[in-house]
Design a protein around this motif. Structure first.
Motif, PDB file in Angstrom:
ATOM      1  N   ILE A 161       0.785  -1.275  -0.037  1.00 58.26           N
ATOM      2  CA  ILE A 161       0.032   0.057  -0.018  1.00 58.26           C
ATOM      3  C   ILE A 161       0.668   1.267  -0.117  1.00 58.26           C
ATOM      4  N   THR A 162       1.918   1.148   0.738  1.00 58.25           N
ATOM      5  CA  THR A 162       2.819   2.348   0.679  1.00 58.25           C
ATOM      6  C   THR A 162       3.331   2.760  -0.651  1.00 58.25           C
ATOM      7  N   THR A 163       3.845   1.678  -1.365  1.00 59.38           N
ATOM      8  CA  THR A 163       4.398   1.888  -2.746  1.00 59.38           C
ATOM      9  C   THR A 163       3.291   2.323  -3.936  1.00 59.38           C
ATOM     10  N   VAL A 164       2.034   1.684  -3.376  1.00 59.88           N
ATOM     11  CA  VAL A 164       0.991   2.293  -4.316  1.00 59.88           C
ATOM     12  C   VAL A 164       0.630   3.645  -4.124  1.00 59.88           C
ATOM     13  N   LEU A 165       0.523   4.122  -2.868  1.00 58.99           N
ATOM     14  CA  LEU A 165       0.415   5.708  -2.554  1.00 58.99           C
ATOM     15  C   LEU A 165       1.576   6.462  -3.316  1.00 58.99           C
ATOM     16  N   ALA A 166       2.776   5.891  -2.975  1.00 54.82           N
ATOM     17  CA  ALA A 166       3.949   6.737  -3.842  1.00 54.82           C
ATOM     18  C   ALA A 166       3.920   6.650  -5.218  1.00 54.82           C
ATOM     19  N   LEU A 167       3.370   5.658  -5.736  1.00 57.30           N
ATOM     20  CA  LEU A 167       3.272   5.733  -7.355  1.00 57.30           C
ATOM     21  C   LEU A 167       2.305   6.666  -7.743  1.00 57.30           C
ATOM     22  N   ILE A 168       0.989   6.620  -7.080  1.00 56.34           N
ATOM     23  CA  ILE A 168       0.046   7.626  -7.120  1.00 56.34           C
ATOM     24  C   ILE A 168       0.704   9.078  -6.951  1.00 56.34           C
ATOM     25  N   GLY A 169       1.205   9.216  -5.881  1.00 58.16           N
ATOM     26  CA  GLY A 169       1.724  10.426  -5.517  1.00 58.16           C
ATOM     27  C   GLY A 169       2.841  11.289  -6.438  1.00 58.16           C
ATOM     28  N   THR A 170       3.778  10.107  -6.959  1.00 60.95           N
ATOM     29  CA  THR A 170       4.671  10.745  -7.922  1.00 60.95           C
ATOM     30  C   THR A 170       4.218  10.952  -9.259  1.00 60.95           C
ATOM     31  N   THR A 171       3.060  10.703  -9.695  1.00 56.88           N
ATOM     32  CA  THR A 171       2.404  10.634 -10.845  1.00 56.88           C
ATOM     33  C   THR A 171       1.442  11.741 -10.964  1.00 56.88           C
ATOM     34  N   ILE A 172       0.296  11.814  -9.963  1.00 57.19           N
ATOM     35  CA  ILE A 172      -0.567  12.761  -9.876  1.00 57.19           C
ATOM     36  C   ILE A 172      -0.027  13.832  -8.975  1.00 57.19           C
ATOM     37  N   VAL A 173       0.869  14.768  -9.274  1.00 58.55           N
ATOM     38  CA  VAL A 173       1.390  15.680  -8.434  1.00 58.55           C
ATOM     39  C   VAL A 173       0.319  17.040  -8.140  1.00 58.55           C
ATOM     40  N   PRO A 174       0.154  17.103  -6.905  1.00 59.32           N
ATOM     41  CA  PRO A 174      -0.871  18.526  -6.813  1.00 59.32           C
ATOM     42  C   PRO A 174      -0.231  19.922  -7.496  1.00 59.32           C
ATOM     43  N   TYR A 175       1.168  19.955  -7.237  1.00 61.54           N
ATOM     44  CA  TYR A 175       1.639  21.357  -7.819  1.00 61.54           C
ATOM     45  C   TYR A 175       1.579  21.467  -9.315  1.00 61.54           C
ATOM     46  N   ASN A 176       1.430  20.219  -9.905  1.00 63.91           N
ATOM     47  CA  ASN A 176       1.324  20.296 -11.356  1.00 63.91           C
ATOM     48  C   ASN A 176       0.227  20.949 -11.943  1.00 63.91           C
ATOM     49  N   LEU A 177      -0.978  20.909 -10.848  1.00 64.22           N
ATOM     50  CA  LEU A 177      -2.172  21.313 -11.196  1.00 64.22           C
ATOM     51  C   LEU A 177      -2.023  23.120 -11.191  1.00 64.22           C
ATOM     52  N   PHE A 178      -1.396  23.503 -10.200  1.00 67.67           N
ATOM     53  CA  PHE A 178      -1.255  24.953 -10.300  1.00 67.67           C
ATOM     54  C   PHE A 178      -0.291  25.545 -11.532  1.00 67.67           C
ATOM     55  N   LEU A 179       0.774  24.672 -11.747  1.00 65.37           N
ATOM     56  CA  LEU A 179       1.692  24.956 -12.936  1.00 65.37           C
ATOM     57  C   LEU A 179       0.924  25.135 -14.041  1.00 65.37           C
ATOM     58  N   HIS A 180       0.184  24.041 -14.262  1.00 65.66           N
ATOM     59  CA  HIS A 180      -0.541  23.962 -15.730  1.00 65.66           C
ATOM     60  C   HIS A 180      -1.584  25.059 -15.691  1.00 65.66           C
ATOM     61  N   ALA A 181      -2.288  25.270 -14.767  1.00 67.98           N
ATOM     62  CA  ALA A 181      -3.407  26.385 -14.968  1.00 67.98           C
ATOM     63  C   ALA A 181      -2.666  27.675 -15.310  1.00 67.98           C
ATOM     64  N   SER A 182      -1.573  27.903 -14.593  1.00 66.76           N
ATOM     65  CA  SER A 182      -1.020  29.220 -14.785  1.00 66.76           C
ATOM     66  C   SER A 182      -0.153  29.352 -16.126  1.00 66.76           C
ATOM     67  N   LEU A 183       0.568  28.440 -16.590  1.00 70.82           N
ATOM     68  CA  LEU A 183       1.261  28.322 -17.913  1.00 70.82           C
ATOM     69  C   LEU A 183       0.100  28.333 -18.864  1.00 70.82           C
ATOM     70  N   VAL A 184      -1.177  27.722 -18.917  1.00 71.28           N
ATOM     71  CA  VAL A 184      -2.129  27.846 -19.877  1.00 71.28           C
ATOM     72  C   VAL A 184      -2.837  29.251 -19.911  1.00 71.28           C
ATOM     73  N   ALA A 185      -3.078  29.821 -18.788  1.00 75.01           N
ATOM     74  CA  ALA A 185      -3.554  31.121 -18.777  1.00 75.01           C
ATOM     75  C   ALA A 185      -2.796  32.118 -19.496  1.00 75.01           C
ATOM     76  N   LYS A 186      -1.438  32.141 -19.120  1.00 72.86           N
ATOM     77  CA  LYS A 186      -0.453  33.016 -20.121  1.00 72.86           C
ATOM     78  C   LYS A 186      -0.572  32.717 -21.456  1.00 72.86           C
ATOM     79  N   SER A 187      -0.336  31.272 -21.791  1.00 68.02           N
ATOM     80  CA  SER A 187       0.023  31.229 -23.235  1.00 68.02           C
ATOM     81  C   SER A 187      -1.426  31.317 -24.057  1.00 68.02           C
TER      82      SER A 187
END
Length: 398
Positions: free
Chosen positions: A181-207
């Motif tokens: 279970i720890t490794t499963v959570l780690a795989l999820i956590g390393t792929t679905i990265v919360p800070y990427n949601l902030f990064l993507h929205a900001s980059l797309v807003a500008k571009s």
């Protein structure tokens, strides 16, 4: 918009040393029995990043700004700002040390100057690139590094001469129990990265500013799906390579000499390829983690997110300085990286719930708000992650 490659920047952001380490540990300890978790993560990432991109196009704002606009109560707004600053700002400072250490480990395989020295040099390189404030330069470097990663890990995998029969057998027998279970959570956590949601929205807003919104959404959706799928494929290749080298073998994996331990299976040349891939993974995340934190923190605090602004530069510079300092102290990154990725998986539902709430604001998003199907899919992702996290917590007591 055609030249925008923000989707590949998101792929560059989540394929870091944490991903390489977590995927390697998953493959070494459990073979390909956990590929189901990776596939779930890739699907969820594509879906959530699509929401973030639509938000950026429709509102021309970053996720932090949109989340604040959604909350009227002053106390709740303060709590939200505190969550973003602590989880994304402080959290990324912790990740940065792992990013720099991972890249340094890769370079140290070529020239043994010590990981601390290499981390310092890489920190300077990342800071100089971000200091230019030129998005297209940053974008070009990150996209190039993504393709370098894809190439070198693929070649490494081919040289390892994979056992297709064993791989297929493991793919068809998924595991979910207390040991994984720890490794499963780690795989999820390393792929679905919360800070990427902030990064993507900001980059797309500008571009996408001033462009046709329908076309911008379609292009973002197509490119993000392609780029994130490439990132998922890289993760799968790393997992499979580690499975060939370590699974059911009396060898213990250690991050400090990961590529050296692959030598019996891969040979000398593939060992160098793996080190190069680890370097590329580390450098991409060492650039994107401070950048994402700067967008998130500045948005949360209501500060200008101009890449050449003093406050924006101050945020990413502090994160790089913390990362370099910790990396130079020589802490062993393996347990910390795995723990950080698992924690990321537990943090994800909070950010995802806020994103779902924002994406149903008809007044702000209009036709770009979530459909019923998007809400159901997003709810399933959140429920799955909460379920896995609860299972992990309950397992500590029962």
């Amino acid at each position: 918009m055609a030249k925008d490659k923000s989707g590949y920047i998101i792929a560059a952001a989540f394929i870091g040393p944490g991903t390489v380490t977590t995927a390697s540990l998953a493959g070494a300890n459990f073979g390909l029995h956990l590929v189901w978790a990776l596939l779930f993560s890739v699907f969820a990432t594509i879906m959530l990043q699509d929401m973030a991109a639509r938000l950026g196009v429709a509102t021309q704002k970053g996720l932090a700004d949109a989340m604040k606009d959604q909350i009227a109560h002053p106390t709740l707004k303060i709590l939200l700002v505190a969550l973003i600053v602590s989880a994304i700002g402080i959290g990324n400072a912790a990740y940065e040390s792992g990013n720099l250490t991972g890249a340094a480990i890769g370079l140290n395989a070529f020239a043994n100057l010590g990981t601390g020295t290499w981390a310092f040099i890489l920190g300077i390189c990342a800071a100089l690139l971000l200091w230019t404030g030129r998005y297209q330069w940053i974008e070009s470097v990150l996209v190039a590094l993504v393709f370098i990663m894809a190439g070198v890990f693929f070649i490494t995998f081919i040289v390892a001469k994979p056992d297709v029969v064993a791989m297929a057998s493991q793919l068809l027998t998924p595991r979910l129990d207390s040991d994984v279970i720890t490794t499963v959570l780690a795989l999820i956590g390393t792929t679905i990265v919360p800070y990427n949601l902030f990064l993507h929205a900001s980059l797309v807003a500008k571009s996408s500013a001033g462009l046709d919104k329908d076309q911008a959404v379609k292009r973002c959706r197509r490119q993000s799906a392609q780029a994130i799928s490439v990132g998922g494929l890289i993760t799968l290749i790393v997992m499979a390579t580690a499975m060939m080298a370590f699974f059911n073998h009396a060898i213990t994996m250690d991050a400090a000499n990961m590529s050296e331990q692959l030598k019996p299976v891969l040979g000398d040349k593939a060992q160098w390829f793996f080190a190069l891939g680890l370097f590329a993974a580390g450098l991409t995340s060492a650039i994107t983690a401070p950048l994402a934190a700067a967008y998130a923190v500045c948005g949360a605090l209501g500060i200008s997110d101009n890449m050449k602004g003093k406050a924006f530069r101050a945020v990413w510079l502090i994160i790089i300085l913390v990362g370099v300092s910790v990396a130079m102290m020589g802490f062993k990154p393996l347990p910390a990286i795995l723990f950080a990725q698992a924690t990321n998986g537990l943090l994800l539902p909070i950010i995802a719930l806020f994103l779902l709430m924002v994406m149903n604001n008809k007044e702000a998003l209009g036709e770009y708000r979530n459909s019923t199907l998007s809400n159901i899919a997003g709810g399933c992702v959140v429920a799955t992650v909460i379920g896995l996290g609860s299972y992990k917590v309950l397992g500590l007591f029962f």
